[in-house]
Design a protein around this motif. Structure first.
Motif, PDB file in Angstrom:
ATOM      1  N   ILE A 178      43.145  40.665  47.967  1.00  0.00           N
ATOM      2  CA  ILE A 178      42.326  39.780  48.809  1.00  0.00           C
ATOM      3  C   ILE A 178      42.829  38.346  48.624  1.00  0.00           C
ATOM      4  CG2 ILE A 178      39.974  38.938  49.223  1.00  0.00           C
ATOM      5  CD1 ILE A 178      39.111  41.713  47.900  1.00  0.00           C
ATOM      6  N   GLU A 179      43.112  37.714  49.732  1.00  0.00           N
ATOM      7  CA  GLU A 179      43.715  36.380  49.669  1.00  0.00           C
ATOM      8  C   GLU A 179      42.863  35.386  48.872  1.00  0.00           C
ATOM      9  OE1 GLU A 179      45.696  33.238  52.697  1.00  0.00           O
ATOM     10  OE2 GLU A 179      45.952  35.407  52.955  1.00  0.00           O
ATOM     11  N   GLY A 180      43.495  34.688  47.956  1.00  0.00           N
ATOM     12  CA  GLY A 180      42.829  33.650  47.177  1.00  0.00           C
ATOM     13  C   GLY A 180      41.983  34.172  46.029  1.00  0.00           C
ATOM     14  N   TRP A 181      42.055  35.481  45.747  1.00  0.00           N
ATOM     15  CA  TRP A 181      41.185  36.079  44.718  1.00  0.00           C
ATOM     16  C   TRP A 181      41.413  35.466  43.342  1.00  0.00           C
ATOM     17  CZ3 TRP A 181      37.235  38.932  46.214  1.00  0.00           C
ATOM     18  CH2 TRP A 181      36.488  39.594  45.246  1.00  0.00           C
ATOM     19  N   TYR A 182      42.665  35.059  43.068  1.00  0.00           N
ATOM     20  CA  TYR A 182      42.984  34.553  41.720  1.00  0.00           C
ATOM     21  C   TYR A 182      42.981  33.020  41.645  1.00  0.00           C
ATOM     22  CZ  TYR A 182      44.351  39.398  40.846  1.00  0.00           C
ATOM     23  OH  TYR A 182      44.340  40.767  40.696  1.00  0.00           O
ATOM     24  N   ASP A 183      42.606  32.350  42.748  1.00  0.00           N
ATOM     25  CA  ASP A 183      42.696  30.882  42.800  1.00  0.00           C
ATOM     26  C   ASP A 183      41.977  30.172  41.656  1.00  0.00           C
ATOM     27  OD1 ASP A 183      44.145  31.137  45.065  1.00  0.00           O
ATOM     28  OD2 ASP A 183      42.659  30.261  46.442  1.00  0.00           O
ATOM     29  N   ASP A 184      40.795  30.649  41.281  1.00  0.00           N
ATOM     30  CA  ASP A 184      40.000  29.930  40.276  1.00  0.00           C
ATOM     31  C   ASP A 184      40.076  30.539  38.880  1.00  0.00           C
ATOM     32  OD1 ASP A 184      39.073  28.057  42.145  1.00  0.00           O
ATOM     33  OD2 ASP A 184      37.546  29.462  42.861  1.00  0.00           O
ATOM     34  N   VAL A 185      41.025  31.446  38.662  1.00  0.00           N
ATOM     35  CA  VAL A 185      41.136  32.075  37.340  1.00  0.00           C
ATOM     36  C   VAL A 185      41.657  31.054  36.330  1.00  0.00           C
ATOM     37  CG1 VAL A 185      42.340  33.857  36.009  1.00  0.00           C
ATOM     38  CG2 VAL A 185      41.431  34.392  38.279  1.00  0.00           C
TER      39      VAL A 185
END
Ligand code: ZN
Length: 417
Positions: A178-185
């Motif tokens: 899913i696009e952007g799923w890891y953005d805030d990890v």
């Protein structure tokens, strides 16, 4: 539907510092009932000094610890604020609202989330954070009614459609697509890794071996072992199919073209992913991939939490663990499980540590859940020593307006609605 009440109590000790203790009184459903050797809600005594009941190993020891001070007529070492909620097992949907409403009353120096268990060496697990969760349901309906399976060339099968949608969520390697799923990890940090590396490599290996033995699994996904497996467990966001249903699943055969299919999916989130933002990203993903007619329902969510290694409450818990269990405890930067810990760290702004006294592999959430008499009694001592040590640890927060006198005052049930 109304919320289950949150039970709140305060007790005053001889030190002005305040510890907020969190627990929960709700449990998971007991099914499948036929697998229980004794009725799930009768707390039966069993071999090996076990007490068997649904919830036997869940969030135990903390109330008894407070009661024991009262029974012995001892002053409490510090002020206590205790909240027990009745919706932990369904994702604490109303707790954030309760915390927001009673923010002033709940002011504390630190929080303790007393709901964990022991490891294979008999040491209590201590975690400085919990994963978050996003729980959703997909529902796919392609026809008004089930049909003869000979119609398969003409009428779309919802089970296939659902499977294709599920397949679009992650790749074979477990990476969520899913696009952007890891953005805030934001994990693991250097501090997280060094905390894990402090733990003996042998311990990492052993806990992974125990896990494989318990589930009779030969290889883990990605063939990871030891520290690598622990890192994957703690820091990897997950996408798990918790339930999948469509068509005929009874005995023998039935040539049917189902009209409906549904799946329940839980995503475990790592710091600092936000379930609200991710739910929106999931909806966009489904639209773009051509699954706009699959209905997506949000069933629950929790944010992830994190407390620094240097937090005084972390020190207090470690001291109490060592004294109670006689072995040097090991704090983990994160737990692979989820809970509403973020309401303390993010909403109330206090450090919080997750720990507890349940025996390892106590059949939690499964039939024949148990606690042993020894682990129950040790847990009471452990919770008491956490209180004893907390007031000695330097606090970064102000204790506020609290009175210094010993008084037990249970405010009783107050609903969070
Ligand atoms: Zn629990």
């Amino acid at each position: 539907m109304g919320a289950n009440p949150v039970v709140y109590g305060e007790a005053y000790g001889f030190n002005p510092k305040t510890l907020l203790i969190y627990g929960h009184y709700d449990v998971q459903p007991p099914e499948p009932l036929e697998e229980w050797k004794t009725p799930p809600f009768e707390a039966a005594e069993a071999e090996h000094e076990r007490i068997v009941a649904r919830g036997a190993s869940d969030s135990k020891g903390n109330v008894k610890a407070i009661e024991s001070y009262k029974a012995l007529n001892f002053d409490l070492p510090l002020n206590l604020k205790v909240i027990f909620e009745g919706e932990e097992e369904i994702g604490s949907p109303n707790l954030p609202k309760y915390i927001e409403t009673y923010r002033g009353r709940l002011k504390a120096d630190a929080a303790i989330y007393f709901d964990g268990g022991l490891d294979y060496k008999g040491r209590p697990g201590i975690s400085l954070g919990l994963k978050g969760i996003l729980y959703v349901e997909f529902r796919c309906k392609t026809a008004k009614t089930d049909g003869h399976s000979s119609l398969a060339p003409l009428i779309e099968n919802p089970a296939w459609k659902l499977i294709n949608a599920l397949k679009s969520l992650k790749n074979e390697g477990g990476r969520i697509l899913i696009e952007g799923w890891y953005d805030d990890v934001k994990v693991p940090t250097e501090e997280d890794i060094s905390l894990l590396e402090e733990i003996n490599e042998e311990d990492h290996k052993r806990s992974i071996e125990e896990l494989k033995r318990h589930f009779a699994v030969e290889d883990l996904l990605g063939n990871v072992e030891g520290l690598e497996a622990i890192k994957k467990l703690l820091f990897e966001p997950t996408c798990n199919i918790a339930g999948l249903c469509s068509g005929y699943t009874g005995p023998s055969s039935k040539t049917v073209l189902p009209s409906e299919a549904y799946a329940k999916i839980d995503f475990r989130l790592v710091y600092d992913q936000n379930p609200g933002k991710l739910f929106e990203k999931l909806k966009v993903h489904m639209k773009i991939r051509g699954f706009r007619d699959i209905e997506i329902k949000l069933l629950g969510s929790l944010e992830p939490s994190k407390t620094p290694t240097s937090a005084p409450i972390a020190k207090a818990v470690k001291m109490a663990a060592e004294k109670t269990y006689g072995v040097k405890p090991q704090a983990a930067p994160m737990s692979s499980g989820s809970g509403p810990d973020y309401v303390f760290t993010k909403r109330l702004g206090v450090h919080s540590v997750w720990t507890g006294c349940a025996p390892i592999f106590s059949n939690a959430h499964a039939p024949n859940e148990f606690i042993t008499k020894k682990t129950f009694l040790d847990g009471i001592v452990y919770a008491s020593l956490i209180m004893e040590n907390s007031h000695r640890c330097e606090s970064p927060f102000s204790a506020g307006e609290l009175r210094v006198k010993t008084r037990f005052n249970t405010l009783g049930g107050s609903s969070s609605t």
